[in-house]
Design a protein around this motif. Structure first.
Motif, PDB file in Angstrom:
ATOM      1  N   ALA A 125     -10.156 -40.700   7.086  1.00 20.50           N
ATOM      2  CA  ALA A 125      -8.494 -40.415   7.865  1.00 20.50           C
ATOM      3  C   ALA A 125      -8.036 -41.261   6.299  1.00 20.50           C
ATOM      4  CB  ALA A 125      -8.127 -40.684   8.422  1.00 20.50           C
ATOM      5  N   MET A 126      -8.405 -42.217   5.806  1.00 20.09           N
ATOM      6  CA  MET A 126      -8.117 -42.651   4.542  1.00 20.09           C
ATOM      7  C   MET A 126      -8.618 -42.032   3.092  1.00 20.09           C
ATOM      8  SD  MET A 126      -7.933 -46.194   5.102  1.00 20.09           S
ATOM      9  CE  MET A 126      -7.028 -47.167   5.890  1.00 20.09           C
ATOM     10  N   TYR A 127      -9.992 -41.384   3.533  1.00 17.90           N
ATOM     11  CA  TYR A 127     -10.589 -40.642   1.874  1.00 17.90           C
ATOM     12  C   TYR A 127      -9.909 -39.373   1.788  1.00 17.90           C
ATOM     13  CZ  TYR A 127     -13.895 -37.907   0.688  1.00 17.90           C
ATOM     14  OH  TYR A 127     -14.618 -36.409  -0.108  1.00 17.90           O
ATOM     15  N   LEU A 128      -9.627 -38.827   2.825  1.00 21.90           N
ATOM     16  CA  LEU A 128      -9.024 -36.895   2.813  1.00 21.90           C
ATOM     17  C   LEU A 128      -7.770 -37.050   2.777  1.00 21.90           C
ATOM     18  CD1 LEU A 128     -10.651 -35.599   6.673  1.00 21.90           C
ATOM     19  CD2 LEU A 128     -11.193 -35.111   3.933  1.00 21.90           C
ATOM     20  N   GLN A 129      -7.178 -37.842   2.602  1.00 18.02           N
ATOM     21  CA  GLN A 129      -5.476 -38.880   2.453  1.00 18.02           C
ATOM     22  C   GLN A 129      -5.356 -38.311   0.606  1.00 18.02           C
ATOM     23  OE1 GLN A 129      -2.387 -38.500   4.182  1.00 18.02           O
ATOM     24  NE2 GLN A 129      -3.137 -36.538   4.557  1.00 18.02           N
ATOM     25  N   VAL A 130      -6.698 -39.577   0.482  1.00 27.23           N
ATOM     26  CA  VAL A 130      -6.560 -39.854  -1.205  1.00 27.23           C
ATOM     27  C   VAL A 130      -7.076 -38.421  -1.893  1.00 27.23           C
ATOM     28  CG1 VAL A 130      -8.071 -41.473  -2.792  1.00 27.23           C
ATOM     29  CG2 VAL A 130      -6.793 -42.062  -1.003  1.00 27.23           C
ATOM     30  N   VAL A 131      -8.343 -37.358  -1.308  1.00 29.68           N
ATOM     31  CA  VAL A 131      -8.500 -36.427  -1.810  1.00 29.68           C
ATOM     32  C   VAL A 131      -6.779 -35.218  -2.184  1.00 29.68           C
ATOM     33  CG1 VAL A 131      -9.606 -34.278  -1.459  1.00 29.68           C
ATOM     34  CG2 VAL A 131     -10.336 -36.473  -1.432  1.00 29.68           C
ATOM     35  N   THR A 132      -6.366 -35.778  -0.681  1.00 28.10           N
ATOM     36  CA  THR A 132      -5.357 -34.710  -1.067  1.00 28.10           C
ATOM     37  C   THR A 132      -3.922 -35.320  -1.775  1.00 28.10           C
ATOM     38  OG1 THR A 132      -6.019 -34.004   1.753  1.00 28.10           O
ATOM     39  CG2 THR A 132      -3.265 -33.886   1.167  1.00 28.10           C
ATOM     40  N   VAL A 133      -4.059 -35.541  -1.541  1.00 29.77           N
ATOM     41  CA  VAL A 133      -2.791 -36.927  -3.057  1.00 29.77           C
ATOM     42  C   VAL A 133      -3.255 -36.392  -4.360  1.00 29.77           C
ATOM     43  CG1 VAL A 133      -1.560 -39.005  -3.586  1.00 29.77           C
ATOM     44  CG2 VAL A 133      -1.967 -39.131  -1.085  1.00 29.77           C
ATOM     45  N   LEU A 134      -4.528 -36.801  -4.953  1.00 35.81           N
ATOM     46  CA  LEU A 134      -4.495 -36.337  -5.756  1.00 35.81           C
ATOM     47  C   LEU A 134      -5.041 -35.092  -6.194  1.00 35.81           C
ATOM     48  CD1 LEU A 134      -8.417 -39.033  -6.652  1.00 35.81           C
ATOM     49  CD2 LEU A 134      -5.896 -39.246  -7.605  1.00 35.81           C
ATOM     50  N   ALA A 135      -4.805 -34.606  -5.598  1.00 29.76           N
ATOM     51  CA  ALA A 135      -4.791 -32.738  -5.121  1.00 29.76           C
ATOM     52  C   ALA A 135      -3.715 -32.668  -5.383  1.00 29.76           C
ATOM     53  CB  ALA A 135      -5.533 -31.639  -4.308  1.00 29.76           C
ATOM     54  N   TYR A 136      -2.206 -32.664  -5.353  1.00 31.97           N
ATOM     55  CA  TYR A 136      -1.603 -33.081  -5.564  1.00 31.97           C
ATOM     56  C   TYR A 136      -0.681 -33.337  -6.735  1.00 31.97           C
ATOM     57  CZ  TYR A 136       3.887 -34.377  -4.722  1.00 31.97           C
ATOM     58  OH  TYR A 136       5.142 -34.756  -4.958  1.00 31.97           O
ATOM     59  N   LEU A 137      -0.831 -34.335  -7.026  1.00 29.20           N
ATOM     60  CA  LEU A 137      -0.736 -34.793  -8.035  1.00 29.20           C
ATOM     61  C   LEU A 137      -0.743 -34.547  -9.090  1.00 29.20           C
ATOM     62  CD1 LEU A 137      -1.662 -38.357  -7.917  1.00 29.20           C
ATOM     63  CD2 LEU A 137       0.928 -37.367  -8.095  1.00 29.20           C
ATOM     64  N   TYR A 138      -2.313 -33.373  -9.720  1.00 29.02           N
ATOM     65  CA  TYR A 138      -2.902 -32.547 -10.008  1.00 29.02           C
ATOM     66  C   TYR A 138      -1.733 -31.276 -10.155  1.00 29.02           C
ATOM     67  CZ  TYR A 138      -5.898 -29.527 -12.935  1.00 29.02           C
ATOM     68  OH  TYR A 138      -6.127 -28.131 -13.970  1.00 29.02           O
ATOM     69  N   PHE A 139      -2.072 -30.815  -9.325  1.00 29.50           N
ATOM     70  CA  PHE A 139      -0.678 -28.991  -9.297  1.00 29.50           C
ATOM     71  C   PHE A 139       0.959 -30.430  -9.761  1.00 29.50           C
ATOM     72  CE2 PHE A 139      -4.221 -28.406  -5.877  1.00 29.50           C
ATOM     73  CZ  PHE A 139      -5.255 -27.387  -6.856  1.00 29.50           C
ATOM     74  N   MET A 140       1.316 -31.220  -9.237  1.00 28.96           N
ATOM     75  CA  MET A 140       1.938 -31.034 -10.079  1.00 28.96           C
ATOM     76  C   MET A 140       2.165 -31.854 -11.669  1.00 28.96           C
ATOM     77  SD  MET A 140       5.013 -30.919  -7.698  1.00 28.96           S
ATOM     78  CE  MET A 140       6.185 -32.600  -7.934  1.00 28.96           C
ATOM     79  N   ARG A 141       1.956 -32.314 -11.815  1.00 30.76           N
ATOM     80  CA  ARG A 141       0.991 -32.132 -13.724  1.00 30.76           C
ATOM     81  C   ARG A 141      -0.385 -32.280 -13.720  1.00 30.76           C
ATOM     82  NH1 ARG A 141       5.175 -36.386 -16.787  1.00 30.76           N
ATOM     83  NH2 ARG A 141       6.125 -35.063 -16.280  1.00 30.76           N
ATOM     84  N   PRO A 142      -0.658 -32.080 -14.297  1.00 31.88           N
ATOM     85  CA  PRO A 142      -2.124 -31.659 -14.227  1.00 31.88           C
ATOM     86  C   PRO A 142      -3.021 -32.939 -15.568  1.00 31.88           C
ATOM     87  CG  PRO A 142      -1.207 -29.222 -14.746  1.00 31.88           C
ATOM     88  CD  PRO A 142      -0.462 -30.187 -14.146  1.00 31.88           C
ATOM     89  N   ARG A 143      -3.823 -33.254 -15.220  1.00 33.22           N
ATOM     90  CA  ARG A 143      -4.568 -34.159 -15.961  1.00 33.22           C
ATOM     91  C   ARG A 143      -5.402 -34.478 -15.227  1.00 33.22           C
ATOM     92  NH1 ARG A 143      -0.685 -34.345 -17.649  1.00 33.22           N
ATOM     93  NH2 ARG A 143       1.399 -35.783 -18.740  1.00 33.22           N
ATOM     94  N   LYS A 144      -6.728 -34.272 -16.797  1.00 39.62           N
ATOM     95  CA  LYS A 144      -8.278 -34.742 -16.233  1.00 39.62           C
ATOM     96  C   LYS A 144      -8.806 -35.333 -15.686  1.00 39.62           C
ATOM     97  CE  LYS A 144      -9.338 -31.967 -20.817  1.00 39.62           C
ATOM     98  NZ  LYS A 144      -9.927 -32.069 -22.004  1.00 39.62           N
ATOM     99  N   LEU A 145      -7.591 -36.743 -15.204  1.00 41.46           N
ATOM    100  CA  LEU A 145      -8.395 -37.830 -14.613  1.00 41.46           C
ATOM    101  C   LEU A 145      -8.625 -37.487 -13.502  1.00 41.46           C
ATOM    102  CD1 LEU A 145      -8.880 -41.481 -14.142  1.00 41.46           C
ATOM    103  CD2 LEU A 145      -6.313 -41.043 -14.131  1.00 41.46           C
TER     104      LEU A 145
END
Length: 384
Positions: A125-145
């Motif tokens: 559950a934690m793993y999936l939330q981390v991946v989801t949050v990173l996707a949110y951060l990327y689509f909000m402000r794209p960063r290669k990191l």
């Protein structure tokens, strides 16, 4: 395109079209009762969507608010990432490796043997939330990191030989995309290419467990050359997508319900409790068309408990919750988006399993709820 009605209707309608091809021998004839149940639940999804989110435009948020949301999401991701990393390293240490390593050295243990019961579900559950949050951060402000971190995290299911968790991660990323971005020709092409890659990886990970494709015996003679010319992932996908519907049609007219919540709520018991109580590993009364294919759609437990009528209302309840999450996501709030990513996964996987009443999935909702409460508490304290 990412709304619950489209997702549920597209998944079930698309699989029904694949089903009508009749490419494998395990597919039974379509019956009126099963088809009516599916159609009525597509209508119920449409009704809840209109009630809760229909006609609403996605909310516009200020730059200041967007920055606050991003900062909060980063903190949420950091906390979950370190908890997940420490917990997963502990599991690897306790079990002296991980499934891909076991497969390489000939350990003999299966991928299902990995993980501490219940604890592993929390880690997922934690793993999936981390991946989801990173996707949110990327689509909000794209960063290669963010892209790099997502790609590295997607390697984890490969190490676990866990195709299910890999698909869950990819699906939740797609859900975030649908909420935050608009479709274009370039996006459609990218999604199609991503789907092909996912199918290839799904087949590749599956082939690591087998010498040959285990579902080759199901292919009808007229489709043998067709599937032989494609990567094995296409046959894996076809069989997994259609076998649940086949089991549904096979049982829906004849099954005698138990008339309790034993099967619907079976997955709410933690794995450790099931082992301790010695509970049966089956969560339905279905008779499978083929013993090797135990997918039976999210209806299986509902029908086993309350028959077709009860299954309709329980499925409608799940749809209501998913539409409610979508309504929150359209307001632009990150916790709403994270919750709908989970709901999106539930709707996608409904074609072969009930993810709603599954503890690792519900745990994601719990994590999102804590995040939401923490954000609101911080805002109140800051405003004072």
């Amino acid at each position: 395109m990412g709304n619950p009605v489209f997702v549920f209707g597209a998944v079930w309608g698309g699989v029904l079209l694949l089903y009508l091809l009749g490419a494998t021998s395990n597919l039974v004839p379509v019956n009126v009762i099963g088809l009516s149940l599916i159609a009525l639940n597509i209508l119920s999804a449409a009704l809840f969507y209109v009630m809760l989110a229909g006609g609403r435009r996605k909310a516009l948020i200020s730059e200041q608010q967007a920055m606050e949301y991003r900062q909060g999401a980063k903190t949420y991701a950091r906390i979950l990432f370190w908890l997940w990393l420490l917990g997963s390293c502990f599991e690897v240490y306790i079990q002296r490796g991980f499934p891909l390593y076991w497969n390489y050295v000939g350990d003999g243990r299966l991928y299902t043997d990995f993980g501490i019961p219940s604890f592993h579900g929390i880690m997922n559950a934690m793993y999936l939330q981390v991946v989801t949050v990173l996707a949110y951060l990327y689509f909000m402000r794209p960063r290669k990191l963010y892209i790099l971190m997502i790609l590295l995290l997607l390697c984890w299911p490969v190490l676990m030989l866990g195709r299910g968790i890999l698909l869950s991660a990819i699906i939740q990323i797609v859900a975030v995309f649908f909420v935050l971005r608009r479709l274009s020709v370039r996006v459609v092409v990218t999604l199609l290419m991503s789907a092909l890659v996912a199918i290839f990886l799904f087949g590749y990970v599956g082939d690591l467990r087998q010498v040959v494709n285990p579902f080759g015996y199901l292919v009808k003679p007229e489709y043998v050359e067709f599937f032989s010319a494609l990567p094995s992932g296409f046959l894996w996908f076809y069989v997994y997508l259609t076998s649940g519907m086949s089991n549904l049609f096979y049982n829906v007219e004849t099954l005698q319900p138990a008339y309790d919540f034993r099967y619907s709520m079976y997955n709410l018991f933690p794995s450790a409790v099931k082992l301790w109580l010695g509970l049966d590993q089956r969560n339905d009364l279905f008779v499978f068309v083929d013993g090797n294919l135990n997918a039976a759609t999210f209806y299986s437990g509902y029908i086993s408990d309350f028959g077709v009528v009860g299954a309709f209302f329980l499925a409608a309840f799940v749809q209501f919750c998913c539409c409610l999450a979508y309504a929150q996501a359209t307001k632009g709030r990150p916790w709403g988006i994270f919750a709908y990513a989970v709901a999106f996964q539930i709707l996608i996987f409904s074609i072969f399993y009930d993810m709603f009443f599954l503890l690792p999935v519900l745990m994601q909702f719990v994590l999102v709820m804590f995040y939401c409460l923490a954000c609101r508490l911080r805002r109140r304290l800051f405003n004072q």
